[in-house]
Design a protein around this motif. Sequence first.
Motif, PDB file in Angstrom:
ATOM      1  N   GLN A   1      27.233  45.215  35.306  1.00 16.17           N
ATOM      2  CA  GLN A   1      27.504  45.755  36.208  1.00 16.17           C
ATOM      3  C   GLN A   1      28.953  46.689  36.251  1.00 16.17           C
ATOM      4  OE1 GLN A   1      26.797  42.602  36.505  1.00 16.17           O
ATOM      5  NE2 GLN A   1      24.673  43.002  37.231  1.00 16.17           N
ATOM      6  N   LEU A   2      29.848  45.908  35.531  1.00 19.48           N
ATOM      7  CA  LEU A   2      31.246  46.477  35.170  1.00 19.48           C
ATOM      8  C   LEU A   2      31.648  46.882  34.091  1.00 19.48           C
ATOM      9  CD1 LEU A   2      32.751  43.265  37.133  1.00 19.48           C
ATOM     10  CD2 LEU A   2      32.306  45.667  38.063  1.00 19.48           C
TER      11      LEU A   2
ATOM     12  N   GLN B   1      40.976  42.895  31.131  1.00 22.48           N
ATOM     13  CA  GLN B   1      41.480  41.536  31.450  1.00 22.48           C
ATOM     14  C   GLN B   1      40.473  40.414  30.647  1.00 22.48           C
ATOM     15  OE1 GLN B   1      40.690  40.825  35.777  1.00 22.48           O
ATOM     16  NE2 GLN B   1      42.371  42.345  36.251  1.00 22.48           N
ATOM     17  N   ARG B   2      39.737  40.877  29.702  1.00 27.63           N
ATOM     18  CA  ARG B   2      38.970  39.805  28.890  1.00 27.63           C
ATOM     19  C   ARG B   2      39.193  40.061  27.435  1.00 27.63           C
ATOM     20  NH1 ARG B   2      37.344  40.283  33.767  1.00 27.63           N
ATOM     21  NH2 ARG B   2      36.124  39.171  34.697  1.00 27.63           N
TER      22      ARG B   2
ATOM     23  N   ASP C   1      34.495  49.501  34.054  1.00 23.93           N
ATOM     24  CA  ASP C   1      35.280  49.090  34.679  1.00 23.93           C
ATOM     25  C   ASP C   1      36.775  48.821  34.033  1.00 23.93           C
ATOM     26  OD1 ASP C   1      37.479  47.988  36.502  1.00 23.93           O
ATOM     27  OD2 ASP C   1      35.957  47.228  37.808  1.00 23.93           O
ATOM     28  N   ARG C   2      37.619  49.755  33.877  1.00 28.28           N
ATOM     29  CA  ARG C   2      38.794  49.246  32.934  1.00 28.28           C
ATOM     30  C   ARG C   2      39.698  48.100  33.251  1.00 28.28           C
ATOM     31  NH1 ARG C   2      37.449  54.296  32.465  1.00 28.28           N
ATOM     32  NH2 ARG C   2      37.937  55.808  30.790  1.00 28.28           N
ATOM     33  N   ASP C   3      39.798  47.692  34.510  1.00 25.86           N
ATOM     34  CA  ASP C   3      40.243  46.647  34.957  1.00 25.86           C
ATOM     35  C   ASP C   3      39.741  45.261  34.569  1.00 25.86           C
ATOM     36  OD1 ASP C   3      42.452  48.129  36.024  1.00 25.86           O
ATOM     37  OD2 ASP C   3      41.481  48.237  38.161  1.00 25.86           O
ATOM     38  N   TYR C   4      38.193  45.391  34.628  1.00 28.41           N
ATOM     39  CA  TYR C   4      37.486  44.266  34.240  1.00 28.41           C
ATOM     40  C   TYR C   4      37.660  43.966  32.652  1.00 28.41           C
ATOM     41  CZ  TYR C   4      33.221  41.454  32.966  1.00 28.41           C
ATOM     42  OH  TYR C   4      32.396  40.845  32.790  1.00 28.41           O
ATOM     43  N   ILE C   5      37.484  45.107  31.882  1.00 29.97           N
ATOM     44  CA  ILE C   5      37.581  44.811  30.645  1.00 29.97           C
ATOM     45  C   ILE C   5      38.962  44.533  30.006  1.00 29.97           C
ATOM     46  CG2 ILE C   5      37.417  46.481  28.283  1.00 29.97           C
ATOM     47  CD1 ILE C   5      34.689  45.484  29.711  1.00 29.97           C
TER      48      ILE C   5
ATOM     49  N   ASP D   1      29.998  39.581  33.978  1.00 26.88           N
ATOM     50  CA  ASP D   1      29.239  40.429  34.911  1.00 26.88           C
ATOM     51  C   ASP D   1      29.347  42.002  34.187  1.00 26.88           C
ATOM     52  OD1 ASP D   1      29.018  38.971  37.227  1.00 26.88           O
ATOM     53  OD2 ASP D   1      31.207  39.407  37.807  1.00 26.88           O
ATOM     54  N   LEU D   2      29.271  42.051  32.773  1.00 24.59           N
ATOM     55  CA  LEU D   2      29.400  42.959  32.004  1.00 24.59           C
ATOM     56  C   LEU D   2      28.224  44.207  32.106  1.00 24.59           C
ATOM     57  CD1 LEU D   2      30.890  44.116  29.475  1.00 24.59           C
ATOM     58  CD2 LEU D   2      29.117  43.281  28.149  1.00 24.59           C
TER      59      LEU D   2
ATOM     60  N   PHE E   1      32.769  37.433  29.670  1.00 23.26           N
ATOM     61  CA  PHE E   1      31.924  38.667  30.055  1.00 23.26           C
ATOM     62  C   PHE E   1      30.650  38.616  31.283  1.00 23.26           C
ATOM     63  CE2 PHE E   1      33.913  39.477  25.841  1.00 23.26           C
ATOM     64  CZ  PHE E   1      34.825  40.767  26.487  1.00 23.26           C
TER      65      PHE E   1
END
Length: 166
Positions: A26-27, A36-37, A30-34, A23-24, A21
Motif C-alpha cells: 500500500q505504501l 524510515q526503513r 510513500d517517501r516518508d514510509y520508505i 505495509d509495502l 516493510f
Amino acid sequence: MSRLIPWEDENSLTSLINNVFSDLQQLAHDRDYIVQRALISQTNHFVDEVNDRVVQPFPGEEITYYSYDSIENNINGLYQSHFLNSISPCGLPLHKLTLKLGSPIILIRNLSPKTGLCNGTRLLCIGFYENFIHVEIVNVSSSGSKIFLPRIPLTSSEDSRFRLFL
C-alpha cells in the motif's frame, strides 16, 4: 519501534522483511514510509539476497544492472567474465543490481558531498536508463533534489592488495 526477531531458519529473513516493510504493497511510493526503513548487512553476499527479496514486492517491472568486468592486457583470456563476476571483494559493489521504480537505495560511497551524495544517503529510484539511474534524494538537506547516478568505472591501482595470482 524496534523488535527483536530471532534467527531460527530461512523463514526468519522473510519475517524480518515482512516486519520492516509491513505495509509495502500500500505504501511503496510513500517517501516518508520508505525513508524510515532499512535493512543493513555486514557482507555483500547477504546484501544481494536481501535486496532481491525486498525489491520483489514493489509494484512494477524489475530492472537489472550488471557490471562490466574485464582485465586489461588479458591476452590469453585467462580471466573469464563469469569468474570476475563471482568475486565480491569488501568495499566493491556486487555484479548484479536489481531495482524497481520507487525502490530505495543507500549509497555506500561518497560521490559528491557538496550535493549531499555521501555514504548513507537515502535515494528513491524514479527512472532507469542504460548507463545511469534517475533518483531522488530523500533524507538529507538536499532532500527532494533529483539527480542522475552514472555508472562509475572502477580500476585497481598498480599497488593494489587485491590481485589474482595464477
